[in-house]
Structures are given as structure tokens and as C-alpha cells.
Design an enzyme around this catalytic site. Sequence first.
Site, mmCIF file in Angstrom:
data_model
loop_
_atom_site.group_PDB
_atom_site.id
_atom_site.type_symbol
_atom_site.label_atom_id
_atom_site.label_comp_id
_atom_site.label_asym_id
_atom_site.label_seq_id
_atom_site.Cartn_x
_atom_site.Cartn_y
_atom_site.Cartn_z
ATOM 1 N N GLU A 53 -16.109 6.113 -22.072
ATOM 2 C CA GLU A 53 -16.830 5.901 -23.278
ATOM 3 C C GLU A 53 -17.007 6.348 -24.445
ATOM 4 O OE1 GLU A 53 -20.004 4.877 -21.855
ATOM 5 O OE2 GLU A 53 -19.947 5.113 -19.700
ATOM 6 N N CYS A 107 -23.177 8.198 -30.539
ATOM 7 C CA CYS A 107 -21.824 7.511 -30.276
ATOM 8 C C CYS A 107 -22.353 5.664 -30.368
ATOM 9 C CB CYS A 107 -21.664 7.494 -28.940
ATOM 10 S SG CYS A 107 -22.589 6.578 -27.754
#
Length: 470
Positions: A218, A252
Site C-alpha cells: 500500500e 496517502c
Amino acid sequence: MNLADLPQTSLAAAFAAQRSAFAREPMPDAAARRANLDRLALLLKNNQQAICEAICADFGHRSHTETRLIEIFPSLEAIRYARARVAGWMKPSRRHTGLWFLPGRSEVRYQPLGVVGVIVPWNYPLYLAIGPLVGALAAGNRVLIKMSEFGPNFGALFARLIGEAFAPDLVSVVLGGADVAAEFSSLPFDHLLFTGSTPVGRIVMAAAAKNLTPVTLELGGKSPAIVAPGFDIKTAAQRIGFGKTMNSGQTCIAPDYVLLPRGQEEAFVAAMRSFAQKLYGDAASPDYASVAHERHYTRLQALLDEARSKGARIEALLPDGAISGRKMAPVVLLDGTPDMRVMQEEIFGPILPVIPYDALDDAIAYVNERDRPLALYVFDDQRGRVESLLDRTASGGVTVNDCILHIAQDDMPFGGVGPSGMGRYHGPEGFKTFSQQRAVFRQAALNGSAILHPPFGKPLAEKLIKLMLR
Ligand code: NAD
């Protein structure tokens, strides 16, 4: 159990303890998995204040309400969602059996993998530990979690809370710096989920490859927002502004930069500025988070300094106020050029480059010429044009006419594509990521397969083969 201060051989011992516990109990039933999820929910509910305080201390400052909204709430939602569905997910799924293999039966069974490793970054230290943990526990695994060295207060608290709630051979937290992280990722996990930067992701994947440990990466990158011609600039500015100022842009999937129809730049800056001031007043507001650590703060300032020296115009959206510590007022950056670092690397802070375009096709080309991003934001009221934009671009996920919110939908996979990540979790996809999807074919007592055995050339077999190859 807090493994922070133990010698590194203890890491291997903790791993071995989980492995042997898994061997003793390889298929926990749905009730046991639900009980684990309940324990996790209770841990969160009973320790909200301590969690908020620890994260606030690590950041320098982050509003407790923000932590409750962006970390505790989505964590509890993920637990509730998985708890309600785990028994259904565990059911073997009946599959089509080819005509020539009838009356045999085919099914896919979902088996726990074993011991799962989770590596957590500092920006959402709770949610990015709980999210993978929920998926891994729902799938019946044991889990070792490595927290970020840049969140020492929360790391220590989380290690203690997990130690109180779970046996160490079920879930355990590891603390420490890059050396511990490197040792951690070299353990022969049955699956390793890493959340963090693309460069460290590469190192983690190389370490995992030595053990053929499958990874979910991720990662991050530059997530664009495209505002289509005709879309209300004020609405776009407010929604992008919220996505960019939440956690001071240290998200993010924060919009990294905005592509805007040429000529709308000033209106956009004005709308963002008045919205930011309505939300926060000034950068000293207790609702506005600090930049979480010194190295990151220095990096962000260096990005701005370099851009300024190369001719960028920096528009502050908030007055500084009685700013202190690592607080950094959000800014819009205009006239950026490709040679500036801020236009090349993930920003991960409250700096928003605005890039004007002449035709929507140019904006799409700009996105497609770069690494495939983790998220893409499209602001457009024309349905057909949105469909075409979705077809012509790639990204891990998309929110249309807002920012961030696709991550909060528990029934959708979350992950990147290409340099923004590999694999996915959340919801049923998370359950499958942490499960061995085992193909089981059951042969029937009476079946015709022997007809096709050698010696070949028997007339009935020849006829059948002719039919099979029709
Ligand atoms: P980072 O890559 O520096 O660190 C992440 C974790 O990796 C930390 O726990 C660290 O201890 C560990 N680590 C460091 N060196 C290691 C090594 N050699 N081997 C194994 N592990 C190692 O990232 P960060 O600064 O903590 O987080 C910021 C980055 O994370 C940004 O790029 C952001 O986009 C990304 N991110 C992605 C997501 C997502 O869900 N895709 C979420 C949050 C953050």
C-alpha cells in the site's frame, strides 16, 4: 506483549510462537473470529482518549476530534462490517464443474494463511494498523504488527493495549527503527502487508521475495484532482481544500495537485482561501494538525524553497496566527515547472500545486504520462464525460465530485496500481487477500473418467475425444 526492547532474536521467537499456535489451531470458527473482532472494538472504544492523546503528542499537535473522525471511526466501521459478514465470507463457494467432469463437484474454500506481518506508517498509525488487522483476523490468521518509529507514543500505547487484549501468539506489536523493520520484513510470513513509501516498498518486497512471501504493498504517489470545464469552482475548491487540509495533507490519498481549466486559477485560490479561513481561522487553530516530524517538516520547507527559487508563486491560504512547533500553513503553488521537486515527488503535506490546462484531453494526458496514482479525483457534472475519463485513466481508486471518501466504503477494495501499490484489502477483497483460496474438486463415486485411460484408440474413447474437441 511489548516486543520493543527485546533483542532481535525475540522477533523470530515471537514469530515462531505464532506459527506453532497456528499449527495447533489452523481453522478458527466464525465465533472465535467474531470474538477477536469484538475484543478489538472494545479496545478502541475504551481507550479513545489515550489514543487521541498519544497521536497528538507524536504529531506535535492533532485535534482529538480529527483523530476520532479519521482513525477511530473508520476502524470501528471496518470491524463492524467484517463482524457482520465473516461467517458468510468463510462459506465455501460452489463453482461450475465442467460438463466432462460431472457428476464431480467443485468449490473454493477459504483457509487462513497462517502468520501475517503488517508494517504501519506514521500518518494514520491506528487506522493503518487496525484495517489490515481486521482483514487478517477475519480470515483466521495470527498477526505481527510493526509500528512506525516516528510515532513512539502511540506505538508504545498500542503495543500495551494489544498486549492486554490478545495473547501474544495471536496478535503482537513490534516497535523499533529501520533495523527492526528490516529484520521484520525478512521473517518468513505467510503474507506481508506493507503501508508506506514506494522506495521502502521496493526494499520490503525484495526482502519478502527471499522467502517467497506474498506481499500487499500500500504505497503512495501523486494523486491528481481534475476539475472539468464548467464545474463550479467554489465547490471544487472546498472539497479539494478539505481533502488537502485534513491531517495537514499527510494522507496517502490526499489530492496532491489540481488540474484546472486555464483562467480559473485566481478564482480557485480565492475560494480555497476563504474556505480554509472558515474552517480554521489561522494555522495555529487547534483543529489544524502539525507536520508530524522534523525530517518531514524540513523536506516540505525545502520543496517550497526550491520551487520559490525557480519562480513558483506561493499563495498562503491561512495566516500563520500564533503558530508554533511544526505547524505549516496550507499553500497553493502556481507556475510550477517540471524541474521542481514539488512537481515530481509525492508532497504528503499542505502544499497544493495548481496546473492549468487548455483542453480536458491535455489534463488526461498529463495524468497518463505519469506513474499510475493511488487515487484520482474527478469533478464533473457531465455523466458521459466522467465515464469517458474513468475509462481513459488508471488509478487505485476514484472519488467523483469529492475527495478521500472511496477509502471509507468498506465494501470496496483499497489499494494502488503500479508504483502506487500492489494487491488490495478492505471488505471481502481483504478477507480473500488474507486467505488461501483453495480449489477443491470432489470426484463422484460413479464417473466416466476411466473411459479415457490408456490404452488409447478404443472406439468409445475416440468418439468421446472427437466430441470433446468439437
Ligand atoms: P516509510 O516507507 O518511510 O515507512 C513505513 C514503515 O516502513 C515504517 O513502519 C518503517 O519503520 C518501515 N520501514 C522503514 N525502513 C524499512 C525497511 N528497510 N524494511 C522494512 N520496513 C521498513 O513511510 P512513512 O514515511 O511512514 O509513510 C509515508 C508514506 O506512506 C507515503 O508515501 C504515503 O503515501 C504512504 N502511505 C500509503 C498509504 C496507503 O494506504 N497506500 C497509507 C498511508 C501512507
